[in-house]
Design an enzyme around this catalytic site. Structure first.
Site, mmCIF file in Angstrom:
data_model
loop_
_atom_site.group_PDB
_atom_site.id
_atom_site.type_symbol
_atom_site.label_atom_id
_atom_site.label_comp_id
_atom_site.label_asym_id
_atom_site.label_seq_id
_atom_site.Cartn_x
_atom_site.Cartn_y
_atom_site.Cartn_z
ATOM 1 N N HIS A 204 -40.773 8.510 -6.470
ATOM 2 C CA HIS A 204 -39.651 9.151 -5.768
ATOM 3 C C HIS A 204 -40.086 10.168 -4.724
ATOM 4 C CE1 HIS A 204 -40.537 12.324 -8.707
ATOM 5 N NE2 HIS A 204 -39.948 13.150 -7.860
HETATM 6 C C1 UD1 Z 1 -36.691 17.363 -6.453
HETATM 7 C C2 UD1 Z 1 -37.940 18.246 -6.340
HETATM 8 C C3 UD1 Z 1 -39.162 17.458 -6.820
HETATM 9 C C4 UD1 Z 1 -38.944 16.868 -8.188
HETATM 10 C C5 UD1 Z 1 -37.662 16.045 -8.180
HETATM 11 C C6 UD1 Z 1 -37.386 15.481 -9.555
HETATM 12 C C7 UD1 Z 1 -37.860 19.813 -4.457
HETATM 13 C C8 UD1 Z 1 -38.462 20.127 -3.142
HETATM 14 N N1 UD1 Z 1 -38.185 18.610 -4.947
HETATM 15 O O1 UD1 Z 1 -36.875 16.279 -5.562
HETATM 16 O O2 UD1 Z 1 -40.267 18.354 -6.873
HETATM 17 O O3 UD1 Z 1 -40.036 16.045 -8.527
HETATM 18 O O4 UD1 Z 1 -36.581 16.906 -7.784
HETATM 19 O O5 UD1 Z 1 -36.276 14.697 -9.588
HETATM 20 O O6 UD1 Z 1 -37.138 20.618 -4.992
HETATM 21 N N2 UD1 Z 1 -29.704 13.126 -5.260
HETATM 22 C C9 UD1 Z 1 -28.657 12.540 -5.887
HETATM 23 N N3 UD1 Z 1 -28.182 13.121 -7.039
HETATM 24 C C10 UD1 Z 1 -28.709 14.257 -7.563
HETATM 25 C C11 UD1 Z 1 -29.775 14.862 -6.889
HETATM 26 C C12 UD1 Z 1 -30.274 14.284 -5.754
HETATM 27 O O7 UD1 Z 1 -28.150 11.532 -5.468
HETATM 28 O O8 UD1 Z 1 -28.234 14.733 -8.617
HETATM 29 C C13 UD1 Z 1 -30.272 12.484 -4.049
HETATM 30 C C14 UD1 Z 1 -29.662 12.990 -2.774
HETATM 31 O O9 UD1 Z 1 -29.596 11.939 -1.881
HETATM 32 C C15 UD1 Z 1 -30.692 13.986 -2.279
HETATM 33 C C16 UD1 Z 1 -31.997 13.350 -2.738
HETATM 34 O O10 UD1 Z 1 -31.657 12.733 -3.998
HETATM 35 O O11 UD1 Z 1 -30.615 14.171 -0.904
HETATM 36 C C17 UD1 Z 1 -33.120 14.301 -2.955
HETATM 37 O O12 UD1 Z 1 -32.725 15.371 -3.837
HETATM 38 P P1 UD1 Z 1 -33.461 16.787 -3.758
HETATM 39 O O13 UD1 Z 1 -32.935 17.700 -4.803
HETATM 40 O O14 UD1 Z 1 -33.441 17.276 -2.354
HETATM 41 O O15 UD1 Z 1 -34.978 16.445 -4.045
HETATM 42 P P2 UD1 Z 1 -35.646 15.418 -5.067
HETATM 43 O O16 UD1 Z 1 -36.205 14.276 -4.323
HETATM 44 O O17 UD1 Z 1 -34.706 15.111 -6.188
#
Ligand code: UD1
Length: 355
Positions: A204
């Site tokens: 991811h």
């Molecule tokens: C975040 C952490 C990463 C961790 C990961 C675990 C940061 C910089 N990154 O990355 O270190 O390994 O979490 O999961 O904080 N989204 C959803 N539903 C949710 C959350 C996210 O659909 O509940 C999608 C959205 O499109 C969002 C994308 O995932 O834009 C990324 O989410 P984000 O919280 O920005 O970072 P992660 O990739 O989840």
């Protein structure tokens, strides 16, 4: 003593799970604030229920966005909570954007910061987590570390030894407490797979998902695996995988799974292939060989012990590493202080620091 603990994203939840009861038992009142960085039930709520984590007193609804907007929105909302509550300290865990937002908001109010899982370094500033770790550690009053290497990293950055305390890896304690609950439970059977008859994959990280060429290489290696591949899909990766659903593929896509299911799936896998930080540690604890598709790792100890191999996003290299992992001996020793006493050491360190 009164703390506010900040969580926001999936890997934070398993870090506070064993800690909050230990703090409460020591008479340290801890209120939980959830930034809302992760908001899907499968990425958040499910872990609270399963790990028995106390309900957050505040949920700030920050959700997704660019790094600056997510971090900035979290800072603004956290500042309000901290300014109103004026806790003796703010506890942050791990390295996600909510971790850094908590540290920045607290330091500017003059509130001491406790950082659990301090000192990990990949030395790769293109990783958002590395930036979060560096900033959080510089701002923290008490740095609670998982390994001796983490202490060395912090000392080399000029952080005084008096602020650093080696406590061990809290993820190990969460895992050890979950294992009895999954004794005899084989979630792979639900997917028609035999224990040791599949590879478990999770990918991811932006370095793999945001570069189409890298992601194609990873996928191509998974599709040519000699064993079926079970792949719980993070929301970020989902849209990239839509064309992998044909019946011919070796790769079985599933929804994100709860914590104990993930532990049992890792325990029973022939090998784990991942770019997650936590899974490198969990696979090491479970004596399941791990292949990490990344340029570097801040969990070097797992590589040094022989539990983990780092590979670039190249299909032949990943395929070779999977084939090697499946047959390699699983007799590596566990890292020191990766045990069930980490929360006790954290409580002791906090109590001493604030005596
Ligand atoms: C975040 C952490 C990463 C961790 C990961 C675990 C940061 C910089 N990154 O990355 O270190 O390994 O979490 O999961 O904080 N989204 C959803 N539903 C949710 C959350 C996210 O659909 O509940 C999608 C959205 O499109 C969002 C994308 O995932 O834009 C990324 O989410 P984000 O919280 O920005 O970072 P992660 O990739 O989840």
């Amino acid at each position: 003593m009164r703390l506010v603990a900040v969580v926001g994203a999936r890997p934070n939840f398993m870090k506070v799970a064993p800690l909050l009861p230990a703090l409460a038992a020591a008479g340290i009142q801890t209120d939980l604030v959830h930034t809302g960085q992760h908001y899907d039930a499968a990425m958040s709520e499910v872990f609270f229920k399963e790990l028995g984590i106390q309900a957050p007193r505040w949920n700030l609804g920050v959700a997704s966005g660019t790094h600056a907007s997510q971090t900035g929105t979290a800072m603004i909302a956290l500042e309000e909570v901290f300014a109103r509550e004026r806790p003796d300290a703010v506890l942050v865990v791990g390295d996600v954007n909510s971790t850094m937002a908590g540290a920045l908001a607290a330091v500017k109010l003059g509130i001491p910061i406790l950082h659990l899982e301090a000192g990990l370094r990949s030395r790769d500033m293109s990783m958002p987590e590395e930036v979060n770790r560096l900033v959080t550690d510089q701002l923290s009053t008490l740095l609670l570390t998982p390994t001796l290497r983490a202490n060395e990293n912090l000392l080399a950055e000029g952080i005084p030894a008096t602020r650093i305390q080696l406590v061990g890896n809290i993820m190990a304690q969460t895992l050890l407490e979950a294992l009895p609950r999954v004794l005899g439970v084989q979630p792979s059977c639900k997917f028609g797979l035999e224990p040791k008859g599949y590879v478990l994959a999770t990918i991811h990280r932006p370095e793999n998902t945001d570069e189409p060429e890298s992601f194609r290489e990873v996928l191509s290696a998974l599709q040519s695996s000699s064993l079926p591949v079970l792949f719980p899909v993070h929301p970020r990766t989902r849209c990239l995988l839509e064309d992998v659903t044909d019946g011919e593929s070796q790769v079985r896509l599933i929804e994100p799974v709860p914590y104990s299911t993930m532990i049992a799936l890792q325990r029973d896998a022939a090998a784990v292939i991942t770019d997650s930080g936590g899974m490198q540690e969990e696979a090491c604890m479970l004596h399941t060989p791990c292949v990490t598709v990344r340029r570097n790792t801040e969990r070097e100890i797992t590589v040094e012990l022989g539990a983990n191999e780092l590979v670039s996003a190249s299909a032949p290299e990943i395929s070779r590493a999977i084939a090697t992992a499946i047959v390699k001996p699983r007799d590596w020793p566990l890292p020191e202080l990766w045990d069930a006493q980490v929360s006790a050491r954290v409580v002791e360190a906090i109590t001493r620091a604030f005596a």
